[in-house]
Design an enzyme around this catalytic site. Structure first.
Site, PDB file in Angstrom:
ATOM      1  N   PRO A 190      -3.436 -11.332  10.558  1.00  0.00           N
ATOM      2  CA  PRO A 190      -4.183 -11.064  11.879  1.00  0.00           C
ATOM      3  C   PRO A 190      -4.157  -9.619  12.264  1.00  0.00           C
ATOM      4  O   PRO A 190      -3.434  -8.951  11.593  1.00  0.00           O
ATOM      5  CB  PRO A 190      -2.849 -11.811  12.769  1.00  0.00           C
ATOM      6  CG  PRO A 190      -1.685 -11.645  11.962  1.00  0.00           C
ATOM      7  CD  PRO A 190      -2.503 -11.978  10.615  1.00  0.00           C
ATOM      8  N   ILE A 239      -3.284  -7.031  14.338  1.00  0.00           N
ATOM      9  CA  ILE A 239      -2.295  -6.751  15.510  1.00  0.00           C
ATOM     10  C   ILE A 239      -2.691  -5.857  16.628  1.00  0.00           C
ATOM     11  O   ILE A 239      -2.731  -6.341  17.522  1.00  0.00           O
ATOM     12  CB  ILE A 239      -1.070  -6.219  14.851  1.00  0.00           C
ATOM     13  CG1 ILE A 239      -0.488  -7.058  13.683  1.00  0.00           C
ATOM     14  CG2 ILE A 239       0.084  -6.187  16.047  1.00  0.00           C
ATOM     15  CD1 ILE A 239       0.416  -6.477  12.954  1.00  0.00           C
ATOM     16  N   ASN A 297       0.812  -1.173  -0.066  1.00  0.00           N
ATOM     17  CA  ASN A 297       0.013   0.088  -0.176  1.00  0.00           C
ATOM     18  C   ASN A 297       0.883   1.225   0.042  1.00  0.00           C
ATOM     19  O   ASN A 297       2.086   1.068  -0.001  1.00  0.00           O
ATOM     20  CB  ASN A 297      -1.014   0.067   1.037  1.00  0.00           C
ATOM     21  CG  ASN A 297      -0.416  -0.213   2.611  1.00  0.00           C
ATOM     22  OD1 ASN A 297       0.649   0.968   2.814  1.00  0.00           O
ATOM     23  ND2 ASN A 297      -0.545  -0.980   3.275  1.00  0.00           N
ATOM     24  N   LYS A 354     -11.894  -2.561  17.884  1.00  0.00           N
ATOM     25  CA  LYS A 354     -10.701  -3.117  18.406  1.00  0.00           C
ATOM     26  C   LYS A 354     -10.267  -3.028  19.647  1.00  0.00           C
ATOM     27  O   LYS A 354      -9.302  -3.644  19.952  1.00  0.00           O
ATOM     28  CB  LYS A 354      -9.840  -2.135  17.265  1.00  0.00           C
ATOM     29  CG  LYS A 354     -10.071  -2.354  16.004  1.00  0.00           C
ATOM     30  CD  LYS A 354      -8.616  -2.637  15.215  1.00  0.00           C
ATOM     31  CE  LYS A 354      -9.120  -2.422  13.734  1.00  0.00           C
ATOM     32  NZ  LYS A 354      -7.979  -2.962  12.899  1.00  0.00           N
TER      33      LYS A 354
HETATM   34  O1  C5P Z   1      -8.920  -2.140  10.188  1.00  0.00           O
HETATM   35  P1  C5P Z   1      -8.087  -0.980   9.831  1.00  0.00           P
HETATM   36  O2  C5P Z   1      -6.760  -1.265   9.094  1.00  0.00           O
HETATM   37  O3  C5P Z   1      -8.621   0.193   9.381  1.00  0.00           O
HETATM   38  O4  C5P Z   1      -7.557  -0.551  11.333  1.00  0.00           O
HETATM   39  C1  C5P Z   1      -6.416   0.265  11.458  1.00  0.00           C
HETATM   40  C2  C5P Z   1      -5.598   0.482  12.923  1.00  0.00           C
HETATM   41  O5  C5P Z   1      -5.572  -1.131  12.960  1.00  0.00           O
HETATM   42  C3  C5P Z   1      -4.083   0.828  12.671  1.00  0.00           C
HETATM   43  O6  C5P Z   1      -4.057   1.122  13.850  1.00  0.00           O
HETATM   44  C4  C5P Z   1      -3.536  -0.369  12.274  1.00  0.00           C
HETATM   45  O7  C5P Z   1      -2.209  -0.068  12.677  1.00  0.00           O
HETATM   46  C5  C5P Z   1      -4.202  -1.485  13.020  1.00  0.00           C
HETATM   47  N1  C5P Z   1      -4.169  -2.676  12.282  1.00  0.00           N
HETATM   48  C6  C5P Z   1      -3.241  -3.673  12.914  1.00  0.00           C
HETATM   49  N2  C5P Z   1      -3.349  -4.958  12.022  1.00  0.00           N
HETATM   50  C7  C5P Z   1      -3.990  -5.304  11.093  1.00  0.00           C
HETATM   51  C8  C5P Z   1      -4.940  -4.209  10.689  1.00  0.00           C
HETATM   52  C9  C5P Z   1      -4.783  -2.653  11.113  1.00  0.00           C
HETATM   53  O8  C5P Z   1      -2.658  -3.702  13.894  1.00  0.00           O
HETATM   54  N3  C5P Z   1      -4.300  -6.290  10.437  1.00  0.00           N
END
Ligand code: C5P
Length: 413
Positions: free
Chosen positions: A317, A319, A221, A354
């Site tokens: 996953p 994170i 990305n 989250k």
């Molecule tokens: O679900 P989304 O990608 O929009 O969420 C963004 C937030 O979740 C950010 O803080 C990103 O670092 C974290 N994130 C994560 N692991 C993922 C997807 C997003 O830690 N697989």
């Protein structure tokens, strides 16, 4: 402490590991950066690089033995240990760390380390199991408690074929850590002002992840990593110990930050797990939501039929969500939300989904990803705090100031 010198003098102790070859590049970088470097090569180190190489690159004599009487007359080992501004051990093997922690002085390197009155920076490199062994963990703890700066090794594939933390950081990152240690030691010790995050461990994720399709292609990305790196830098300036888990970006490591480079979401998740416990986690990384179900060992080829190969994806996953459910959850967890529409509504929902304390939401419909400025809204339990558009460094300062204020006042809102 030592007065800053215009040309910092580094005593570089090269230990015996495969990563010793990177010490040669480090010598070159120190010289290029205007530093003077004198090398000490251990017996083990001499199995990997030669004294001749280090002498040619450093343009200084290389010391290898305690029993060099000529040097003992012209320059004793005590003098050698003290004429530098900083002693750097790179690579610091498990054995060298153990002997340093135990105060053993049975060769030139360990004798210098025991005799020096100068700051010491150790850059470990070893097999992942050796790094995670209770004895090494104990030795690193002992060394840190006695004032040695021990840099966190990188996570990644190792020369021995295993994967995990233990790789020597890239020479550029080591040089940045050296500059950080030199500026720390040059700052007056009479009246140090502890920053508002002194004594805190801040974990930051930054950058994109790359998910392999085959050995040469990947899903990526547009994240540049700039906002996360700026937050790591601001937290280090505020006095925190900072672990920065960085996806593939080309940014330099901010001063005083321990950087762990990763490629994929699963590597990032593992590095976050290893870095715990932390007081604060700021998850800025644009983690890929999906990876390919299967990345073949060989490059995918066109088969002439005109039909592209199917790309089956599986979810990575989460994170941030995993961290929020972990028993070792940091007291303050900050997530980011890059949105292109309904920015605040999506961020409010994301915070609940989250389990983060705050979500920093930004509208990425323009050129925020990869750009220098950002407009953010901080969503917490009490509402929304919208900041004006600012450079990413200023956004980082604002977020770190808010973190420091929150920790100073107890629990996050
Ligand atoms: O679900 P989304 O990608 O929009 O969420 C963004 C937030 O979740 C950010 O803080 C990103 O670092 C974290 N994130 C994560 N692991 C993922 C997807 C997003 O830690 N697989």
């Amino acid at each position: 402490m030592i007065a800053p010198t215009p040309s910092p003098r580094i005593l570089l102790i090269v230990g015996g590991g495969i990563a010793a070859y990177k010490a040669c590049e480090l010598v070159r970088l120190i010289r290029k950066g205007g530093g003077d470097v004198t090398c000490v090569l251990t017996e083990g180190g001499a199995h990997f690089v030669t004294a001749m190489t280090l002498a040619a690159l450093s343009e200084n004599p290389v010391h290898t033995t305690l029993w060099d009487l000529k040097n003992e007359v012209e320059m004793g080992h005590i003098q050698l240990s003290r004429q530098a501004d900083l002693v750097v051990v790179c690579p610091a093997t498990a054995d060298l760390l153990a002997r340093m922690a135990a105060g053993i002085a049975d060769d030139l390197a360990t004798t210098l380390l025991l005799a020096t009155d100068k700051p010491v920076l150790a850059v470990p490199a070893m097999n992942v199991r050796m790094w995670q062994h209770a004895a090494t963990v104990r030795n690193v703890g002992t060394l840190r408690a006695s004032g040695v700066t021990v840099v966190e090794p990188d996570v990644g594939a190792m020369a021995c074929g295993e994967f995990g933390p233990g790789r020597l950081p890239e020479p550029e990152a080591i040089w940045a850590a050296i500059q950080g240690a030199l500026s720390d030691s040059a700052s007056p010790c009479a009246a140090p002002t502890p920053g508002p995050l002194a004594g805190r461990h801040v974990l930051v994720t930054a950058g994109p992840t790359h998910e392999p399709i085959d050995p040469v292609r990947y899903i990526a990305n547009r994240s540049s990593g700039r906002q996360g790196f700026a937050i790591a830098a601001a937290a280090a300036q505020a006095g925190a110990r900072v672990t920065l888990v960085a996806g593939p970006v080309t940014l330099p490591t901010p001063a005083g930050v321990d950087r762990v480079d990763v490629e994929t979401a699963r590597e990032m998740a593992a590095a976050v797990d290893v870095a715990l416990p932390a007081d604060v986690a700021v998850m800025v990384a644009a983690v890929a939501d999906w990876r390919t179900a299967d990345a073949p060992a060989h490059k995918l080829k066109k088969d002439g039929s005109g039909t592209p190969p199917p790309l089956a994806l599986v979810e990575n996953p989460d994170i941030l969500a995993t961290l929020c459910r972990d028993p070792r959850r940091p007291a303050l967890v900050v997530g980011f939300a890059a949105e292109t529409n309904d920015v605040i509504a999506h961020a409010v929902a994301k915070r609940a989904r989250k389990g983060a304390d705050w979500i920093v939401a930004n509208d990425v419909s323009g050129d925020v990803m990869g750009g220098m400025a950002n407009t953010v809204h901080i969503i917490d339990a009490e509402g929304v705090d919208s900041l004006p558009e600012m450079p990413k460094d200023a956004v980082a300062q604002a977020i770190v100031a808010r973190i420091a204020h929150t920790l100073a006042n107890g629990t996050p809102a």
